[in-house]
Each structure stands twice: as C-alpha cells, then as structure tokens.
Design a protein around this motif. Sequence first.
Motif, mmCIF file in Angstrom:
data_model
loop_
_atom_site.group_PDB
_atom_site.id
_atom_site.type_symbol
_atom_site.label_atom_id
_atom_site.label_comp_id
_atom_site.label_asym_id
_atom_site.label_seq_id
_atom_site.Cartn_x
_atom_site.Cartn_y
_atom_site.Cartn_z
ATOM 1 N N LYS A 391 47.629 42.370 36.909
ATOM 2 C CA LYS A 391 46.838 41.255 36.397
ATOM 3 C C LYS A 391 46.771 40.115 37.413
ATOM 4 C CE LYS A 391 47.279 40.728 31.726
ATOM 5 N NZ LYS A 391 48.057 40.175 30.598
ATOM 6 N N PHE A 425 40.998 47.448 34.691
ATOM 7 C CA PHE A 425 40.308 46.291 35.257
ATOM 8 C C PHE A 425 39.101 46.713 36.088
ATOM 9 C CE2 PHE A 425 44.636 45.094 34.441
ATOM 10 C CZ PHE A 425 44.509 43.852 33.861
ATOM 11 N N SER A 428 36.259 44.447 37.058
ATOM 12 C CA SER A 428 36.477 43.366 38.025
ATOM 13 C C SER A 428 36.054 43.791 39.415
ATOM 14 C CB SER A 428 37.947 42.973 38.058
ATOM 15 O OG SER A 428 38.391 42.657 36.778
#
Lengths: 956, 440
Positions: A391, A425, A428
């Motif tokens: 993260k 993710f 992203s």
Amino acid sequence: MSVQNFPPIYSTVVEIFQWLKSVYKNISFPEKGSCLSSGRSLAPRGRRSCSSIGCIVSVPFGSHNNVWSTGRDPAIWEADTDAVYAALSHHLWSTFTAPEAKSSNEDLKEMLESNKESLKLEAMKRVVGLIAKGKNASELFPAVVKNVASKNIELKKLVYVYLVRYAEEQQDLALLSISTFQRALKEPNQFIRASALRVLSSIRVSIIVPIMMLAIKEASADMSPYVRKTAAHAIQKLYSLDPDQKEQLIEVIEKLLKDKSTLVAGSVVVAFDEVCPDRIDLIHKNYRKLCNLLVDVEEWGQVVIISMLTRYARTQFTSPWKEDNEKAFYESEEEKKDQTEATPYTMDPDHRLLLRNTKPLLQSRNTAVVMSVAQLYWHLAPKHEVNIVTKSLVRLLRSHREVQYIVLQNIATMSIQRKGMFEPFMKSFYVRSTDATHIKTLKLEILTNLANEANISTILREFQTYVKSQDKAFAAATIQAIGRCATDISEVTDTCLSGLVLLLSNRDETVVAESVVVIKKLLQTQPTQHSDIIKHMAKLFDNISVSMARASILWLMGEYCERVPKIAPDVLRKMAKTFTAEEDIVKLQTVNLAAKLYLTNSKQTKLLTQYILNLGKYDQSYDIRDRTRFVRQLIVPNEKSGALNKYARRILLAPKPAPMLESAFKDRDRFQLGTLSHSINSKATGYQELSDWPAVAPDQSVRNVEVVEPSSSESEEQSSDESDETSSDSGKSSSGSEKSSSESEPEQKKKTKTKKAPQKKSKAAAAVTAPSFGPVKTHELLHHMTGKGLSAKYHFPRQPCLYQPSMVAVQVILANSSDHSLEKIHIGDRSPAGLNIHCFNTIERLEPEASVTVSMGIDFSDSTQAANFQLCTKEDQFSVSIQPVVGELLMPSTMSEQDFSKEQGGSFAGRTVSSGALVLVSLELKESSALLTINTEKSVMASMLLRDLKQALALA
Amino acid sequence: MIHSLFLINHSGDIFLEKHWKSVISHSVCDYFFEAKEKAVDPEDVPPVLQTPHHYLITVHRGKLFFLSVVQTEVPPLFVIEFLHRVADTFQDYFGECSESVIKDNVVTVYELLEEMLDNGFPLATESNVLKELIRPPTILRSVVNTLTGSSNVGDTLPTGQLSTIPWRRADVKYTNNEAYFDVIEEIDAILDKSGTTVFAEIQGVIEASVRLTGMPDLTLSFMNPRLLDDVSFHPCVRFKRWESERTLSFIPPDGNFTLMNYHVSSQNPVAIPVYVKQSISFFESGPCGRLDITIGPKQTMGKTVEALMVKIHMPKAVLSANLTATQGNYTYDLPNKVLVWDIGKLNPQKLPNLKGILSLQAGAPKPEDNPSLNIDLRIQQVAISGLKVSRLEMFGEKYKPFKGVKYVTKAGKFQFKCAALYEPFLLSFWTILFFYFTTF
C-alpha cells in the motif's frame, strides 16, 4: 626587471605611498573614484618603468601574506603599514600594468581590500555569483582569504564557500587560513565549532591531514551532538583525501557508533559505509540501539541506517523463508545451551525487533524512507509479511515523476516474483495519457507481470486502448506486452494473435511492424495452425517498409515455406526485384529464404536463388557477401564442399526453439532493491552485495550490551545524567543488574535512607537476593510423572516481551525424561477463553534426555489470575497453569527525581505491563519502624504487592 | 553521496553549479544533454543516467532541471527526494522556483545549498531551521539591507538543531495565536464515454498553518478516521498514537507545513461531481471534424462547482478550432495541440456548452483515436470523501488559540475517455477468422 633599478624605484613607491597616505586620511582609499584619480596622477611619473614596478611589488606582496592571514582583525588594518603597503602596491601594480583594460575582478579585488564591511560583503556576493556560474575566480584568492577572520557572519560564511571551492588549487595560500579554523574549533558556540570543522575538513590539502585528524578526534568527543555529526562527515572527507588514515578513522567511527544522539546516528553510519563497510563487528553492540533510535533519527539518516541494517541482518540471522527444510539452531539467549537437534524456525528476537521498529516508517512523508523500509521487508521479512509494504509503495506513485520512475522499477522487479502483492492494486498501474514515456513503459511492464487467467481480459482491454495511443513508441511497447501475455497465458494466445493480426491493417507503420515482429515470435511457439496468418502477412508484405518487419515476414516464409508452397516462391520473386534497394537485415533474410526454398522447392526457385546469390556476392556489405558465400557452399553441390552439403537441409531447416518473451526485469533481483545499481541494472561503483542468509546463525550473544539504556533522544547532557540514574533491565544485562541488586540489598536490610534507589523488580525476597540474570526463580509447570515423561518448568526472564508490549515474557524449559522421543509439542486450549498468549512454535520432536527452552508471551491483564492452558504432545494433553507473582506484572519505569518526588517520594517506580499504569513504591524510615507506601490506581495489585513486600522484608 | 548539483534551464544553459566535494567539470552534463535531445518532451528524459564515471540523477521542476552528480552507490530516491526538497525550499523562500528568481537570489541560494548538504549528506533540510540560519528575502528587508549594509544571514545562531524536535524553534511568540488546517482532497478518476467510472480514488492532504506561542502539543481527531486507508505524516506526528487511537498528536512546526497525506479507502464509492456529454467526430470525407461538449453537475454535495476547466489534447492533425462557447472562453494552443476551455462557475440552470468545427490538416489521415478530456474543478467547503475533523485540542500551553478548518475538493487527474472507435478486442476473433476464410 634588473636589480639595479630596485633602490630608485623602491623609493618611488615609498614616495607614492606616503603621498597617498596623506590623501588616504581624507578619502576612503579603495573607493573606486578616489583610487582611479590616484592612479591617474601617478601615471606620468611611473609609466616608463612600469614593468619593473610590477616585479618588485610582487615580492613584498607574497611575503606579507602571513600578516593578513593569521587572522588579524580588519579593524586595525589602517594602522598596519605593512599591510596597507602591500595592498597599495597591489593597486599600483594593476594600475600600471593594465590601466585601460581593467577587468571586473580587479574591481572586486579593490572592494575586498577596502576597510568597509559593506563593500567587502558586496564583493564577496559577486564572487560567490561567479563561482555559482562556474566562472573562475581563483585569482582573487589572496584578497578573499584575509577576510576569513571577519566578524561579520555572512561575510565569513561566503569566504568559507570560496575557500572550500578553491583551496585545492591554491594550497599554499589556503594553509594560511588554517590557524583561524584551529582557533574557531575551541569557540564556546557549537555552531562556530561545527562550521570551522566543516570548512577545515573540506580543504583538500594533504599537508593538513594530521591537523584534520586531530580536529576530528577532538570533535568526536565534543559535548554538542551537532559538532559530533560534523565530525562524522569529516571522517569521510579525510578518508577520501588520505585512505591511509583508515585505521585511526575506524577508531573514531567505533566511538561515534556508540553515540546515543539521534543527530549523529545517520551520519556515522554513512561514514561506516564509506570507510569500513566490512567491519560488521562494529555494529553488533549497537544493533539494538540503532533499531530503537530509528524512529527518532532524521529522515535522511533513517534511509542509510535501514539499508545498512538490511545488509547486517542478512549476515546474522537465518532465513525466515524456508520453514520446512531449513534447519535452524535454536540457541537460548540466557543459558547459551546448544540444542543439537533441529527445531522449527524461530525468528531471532533481534530480527523481529528490526522488522517491528521499521514498520511505522512506512508512513513517512519521505519517499526514500518508505522505499528503504519496503526493500528491508522484501529482503528480510517472512514471505507472508511482505505484503504490508504494498500500500505504501502504491502511495508513492502519486508523488513526482522521478519518484514514480524509481518506485515502478522496483515494483516491476517485485511483481515478477510475487504477483499477488500488487494484483489488488492493478488499476493504479493503468497508464494515463499524460504520463511520461518511461513511466508508461514501466506501468505496461508491471501490468504484463500481473496478468493471469483471471484478469487477462481486463488487461487486454486496457492494452487495446494503449495501442491507439498517439505515442507510437508506447503503442509498439504495448504490442510487445500483448505478445508476452499470449505466451505466458495459453488460454489467450489465440485471442491475442487474432488481435495482433487485426493490428496488421492499422494505418500506422510502427504498429504494423511491431505486430509483425511479435506475431513472428508467437507463431514460432505454435506454428501448426496458422498458415492463414502467414498468407495474410505475405499479402501485407508490399505495404510494409519497416525493415525489421519485412525481415520477420521473410524469415517466417522461409521457416514455414512448406506450409505456403505457392506464396513463398512468389515472395522470393518480388524480393529478387527489389534486392539491391533493401536494408541489410532484409537482404540477409532474403538470402536465407532463397536457401531454404532451394532446398525444399528447387524446381521453381533454382534460378531465382542463383540470381539472388549473385546479387549478394557483389553486395557492398561484407556481411552479406559472407552470408552469400556460406550459403552457396552449403546448398549448391560442387566438388569442394562435399561433406557439408549433405547436411544442408538439416542445418537450415532444423526445428528452432521458440524465443522466450520475458520481462526485462527478470534478473534485476540480483541487486538489492532501491539501490542505484538496481535502477541502472548494472553494478554501480561502491555497490555492496547483499549476502545470502547464513545456514547457521552466528552467535547472537554478540549483540548483548553491557548496560542497556533506555532509548533516549534527548540531548547529550540529559541522557548521560539519566544513564546514571537508570539501572538496567534486570534480565538483559548481567553486570548492571548484579550491581543494582547488590546495592539494593543493603538498603532494604539496613534500611538506610536513600532517596532514590536503583530500580529493580520488586518481588519476593528470594528473587531479589538471587542474582537476577539467568533463571531467577524457576517454577514447576508440569512434573514428569504427570506429564508421562514430559516435564516443564518456567521462569520469568523479566525482559520486555518481544511479541507484544502488553505481554509478560515467560520462558519455558521443556525436557523429555522418558525413553522415547516426544513429538509435536504445542499449546492447546486455553482458559479463560480470551486469554492472549503468544505461543511458541510447535516443537516437532524432542529426543529422550533432551531439553529445549522456548519463550512465550502471556497477557495477564494486570491480574494475578492464573493463565491456564493445555500443553499438548502428539498423544497427550496436560492442563497446566502459570500464576504470576504480582511483581512480575511490573516493569521498571524511568522517572526523573523531581517527577518522582512530585508523584510520591520513594524508592521504586514501575508500570504494569499490560495497561501501563504507574506503580510507585516508597519507603520512609522512622526510628524503629518503616512506612511502606504503594501508590497505584490498581488497588488489588497494590494490596497484593504490599503483602509480598512485607513478607520479603520480614524475611530479610 | 551527492557530489555536485547543476541547475539547467530548458534551453540547456547551466546557470548554477555547486560542488560539495571536489569540482566536477560541467562537461559531465553533456550526457544529459544528449539524452535530452533524444527525448521528445522534457518530462521524458530518464531521471537516472549512467555515464562512464558518474551517475546523473535529475529532477524536473518548474521548467528547470536539477541535475545531481553522484559517483558511488546511493539510493536514487534519496537523491530525488532531496532535490525536490531543494526545489521546495526555493519555492518557500522566493515564492517560486524559476531561473530568474534563482539568478536574482544567487547568494541566498548558495548559502542555502551550503547549509543543506555537508559532504553530500543532508545536514539541515527543515525549513524552520534554515530560516533561522538564512533569512528569506523580503522587499522590506532588501531595502533595509541596502541602506544599512546589514545582511540576511541570521546574527544569532539557531537553537533548533539541538532539541529532539528539530522542526520547531524555541521561544516562538505570537500575539495572535492561531492554528488553521486546510483539508484538500483531489479526485483522480478515469471515466469512459458512457460516464461509467473505470477508476476513481481520492487523495487528500492536510495543510496546516500554525502560529502558536511556546511549545504547544496538539491533538487533532476526526469524526470518521476509518475513511483513511493509507496515510503518511510529517515527522512531527507520533506514529504510536495514530496506530492506537487514530488521532494525530504532534508538536507542530512553526508556520506552514503539510501535516499529512492520505488516501481514502477504495471500498467507499467516489462521488463524481460533474458529468460530461460529449461528441467529437472526424469526418471520413473532408479535412474537418465536429466537437460538442456539455458539462453538468452530478454529485456536488449541494455546493457550487468552481474554476471549471476542460483541457483536450488534440490529435496532431488538428490545425484549428472554430467553436462557440455558451459560457467562458476557449483557446487553442497550436504548437502543443491543446484546447483549453475555461468555464468558471458551473450554473446548474444553464449548462455550459462548447460546439463547433475542428479543421484538420489536408491530406492527413483521420485520427484513429478520439482525444480524452481532462477536467479541472474546485468545490469549496466540502471534502468529497466526507472526512470531518471533530476537534483540535491543545496541551502544554495555557492560552486559547484561534482554530479553524477549511475543506476544499479539487480535481486531480480527472479524465473522460472518448474511445469512439471502440471495437471489443476479444469478440472479434471469429469475425477475423471468418474474414480469412473468405479471402483465401
């Protein structure tokens, strides 16, 4: 120039000087106007012999340098005839030699030699401006250097800037300033000391090495941590100037590594990395301190400390990765008892300490810190813990372009090995039209790495939009990425191939060319069913002009010529026509195609082949001539080349392995993540390899420290005071706590009045009088009779628990007194059900007569209620319970004397382990009796503690 | 570590150089210029370059290149982060970070660089400490300086370096004690043509302006800290308190600073404040195309959308735009092919519209991909994630400060895609096969 001229001219100069001095009284001398006028009035008299004057004048000038640079106060300058004389002569010289072409540097010289502070400052500012632009201002050195002792701080600073820049070029003159710095090193103001050391160590003149060495040694023992920090920087400077000083410098580094100031820690580690990175032994004793200080160190220091500790940890701990087959030798810290049999992997507490203390830094605003923690976890943490850095790394992608670039590179390397880390993710990494090209390519790389059966359709849909991008280089990279997905995931190979074929009719040539190249590679992996695609490509051939693509099609034709028997010869015919106009790479493939066709279909292509081979024979490029000759010998039978000819078919038409389409980041993991070497994918100067995990962990007791002090980030004076007041944590250090217990004994016995005793764990008397290292008091947990051979004893090591701060550390010694080995010893059900226990790892096997010490953590929630749990072996379960004495629930706590007396005058301050409530014990002596007071918010605990203490004192 | 720094402008002039170790000739920059030549856009120059003896690490800020030379292994992010910190410091000191400003203040810049690094390792990077060592220039001070000949270097030496809190100087005194916090959120989103969200997330930042006397210890707590998914802090924030209580506890630096950056957890749906109705099409016949864009409010939390702006990167073939806007005005930047439509406040009653003809270069092929729209907007008094500060407490000092929190929402990378020629990649396989069987 001649010597005879000397006396008369000298007298002339003196004359001039005296004349000028009279003027000088009224007009401030070096101001531009007055200087010029004086120059002009002198000119008629001196012009004839100007060159000689120049010569003579330069003699006294040199010899008078000493006067200026010993730091004479500029205020008394006027009275100093010598100096004025020298300055004057300097002016004269310049006026005489170049009266017309007066450079700006001459102005500056004049200004610097004035006695007005503001003028000097102005001049220095202009000089610094020159340096900043990279222009040469070295000729001003003599004029600048004498301002080194100025009282004006800004002027002085600018002079320092100048000195550091030019000292190397003007070594002799630079030496004259050294005494000023030596004096400044003794100033009471720490900032003056620090800046003097900074400049002194920046003057790269080898003569002053001994002076520097002395200064560094002194500064490393300075009161001010700021000065010590500067000393750490100076170590590196001196080392680069004179590597022979290494041994002495290492001594200083060793001293500074012990420093407790957060200010120094980072800088000294940099020095360590530069001077003696292999002296890992220097780190042992400071390891725990560095780990504990880390959060408070300034951000830049954190980066270097973390990366140094990463390297350290890889040499000292065993691998946490292979849990099953890796043999880890467990070594009890307390008893140093070597266990001979393999136990399951237990992480060294120091290893855990490092991981735990770096984790909060993932929240740092400094991207370099976050990255260094991420690489630490990547290289040191057990596999399942690495995910916590994801993260934070993704967060860094919102930072500047350059930060993104580096972080994406690292993610690319990570994502090859661990898809799962970044898959959630994925979005992203979607490319934006505004991203820079290299960012786009990296994101593409990562998306390709992340592709799997589940997400491939999403990724391909995303890729499809990228192919249309106006950035054609990026579109080409996308096509390559599609190719990689197609080879990696067999389910989508066909879909990808058809998509790529569709792109062959794209209007943009780069896209088409790239598609051809990728299709060629894909077809090679599974050539059987795709003759239609080859046909289609043959059709496109005329419209494609990118040579790489043309060459690829020709190769395909040749390789699979038997599948397209009609088209291939036709393509060759076309090529024969355009052969001379093609690029080399296309020509080579044409020759190849011709050779292959000749072997398979010589009836149709014999003449064509010969024609092409003839063209090739006279080609300008020797590569093509070579290839032509080679091919001719190989395929056309003649008397000279008998043997090879037979194998021509097997040589040219051998089945070829399909090329692997793989990530450019595949082997990047040979470099430590986050390093420059990783970024440029080659070993940078000074890169230090990350060693492999040792098979057997080196002795871990080397990290034990004699006196453990609380991690303090206070300034030096405070912390040194405190270290006297604070006694050590009893479990960890032997000598420290021995001292404390021996001291505390008489106090309790004789009841002498001490205002503040060293802290210790208040406990039953037996425990207090016993030496508090090692097993303090061992309690029976399980008798070997009831345990069918398994016996267990426990004691409280009185260390802060490593697993959770609210837990009490318990060490359990398990022994097997039966005649058969016991297997799978572990902890089973517990009661009360919510009891928070950190279990030890299951012990796979305990041989007869063997014993093992394991540590566990129990959260007693500040109550003396027993913790009940089951100790299980493979066959049996035994209910056992651990009941703590109230004293074990307390931790010593550091408190200043004032605070303590404010709270309650007395002798012991502690906190409960679980909730951290303050417990204060005070002892007040009267004539024959003593008053024992316990202050705490936990009343139950207070009464129990009181009872225990009373008992203990009665016994004593 | 960092050996030298060169500042280079867009035209390739080295206008400032600083060396922390021995001097490195500026010819080392030639490798950089070579790479710059190759790159189409200055943003495309690789940040890390390898030369035979040195490594060049560059950041690009405000039309300037900060090029640092390193000789040995160093974490590249360390250097990059530092260079950005230098640029931030210039910005802080001079209001902007541009060539002219740096040239005007070259002495201050040099003094700053001298203080920030020692032997290539950062020494003082906290703006508070630097400001005590070297005072930032102000107009008044420069006038005073020229009149009195005094300098902008601090006479007294700073105290900051020695305390455990290097970011705060001692003995701060104000007559008006105030602490203001700006919660600024940015929406990053990609929406497809139908207005469906492909990707959306919210980044937030809390900018603080704290002018408090003494050593205040502040605690800032949120109504809904659960919204915060990932956070990063100024070094002053205590990690432990955040982990256990989800409150921000800190001794603030003096003046302006960024307290925290955060990311709102992706479980929560992101409110998209505007919708866009758009059609951009290029005719097959004739060198022109049509453009029609309307913007309307969607989820604005009852507030007005301000500073609305649309930016379109046109295909290269577009030569000019002949459009009419019902609100605001538009410009077409021909060299960069960017159409900018500055709308201003969004009026829900009368939706702004931009319509007209795009003319293309004659003979150029029809652009295959339609450009996407980048939206810029601002909504005052609301944080789009719903994050709310519940209270600010102060310990350690007795006075009562003025406190205030302001919320703003902005568009970050807010993009509407208009893939008009969308042909599903995955479905077309059979069509193609069919095509082949019929042709061959």
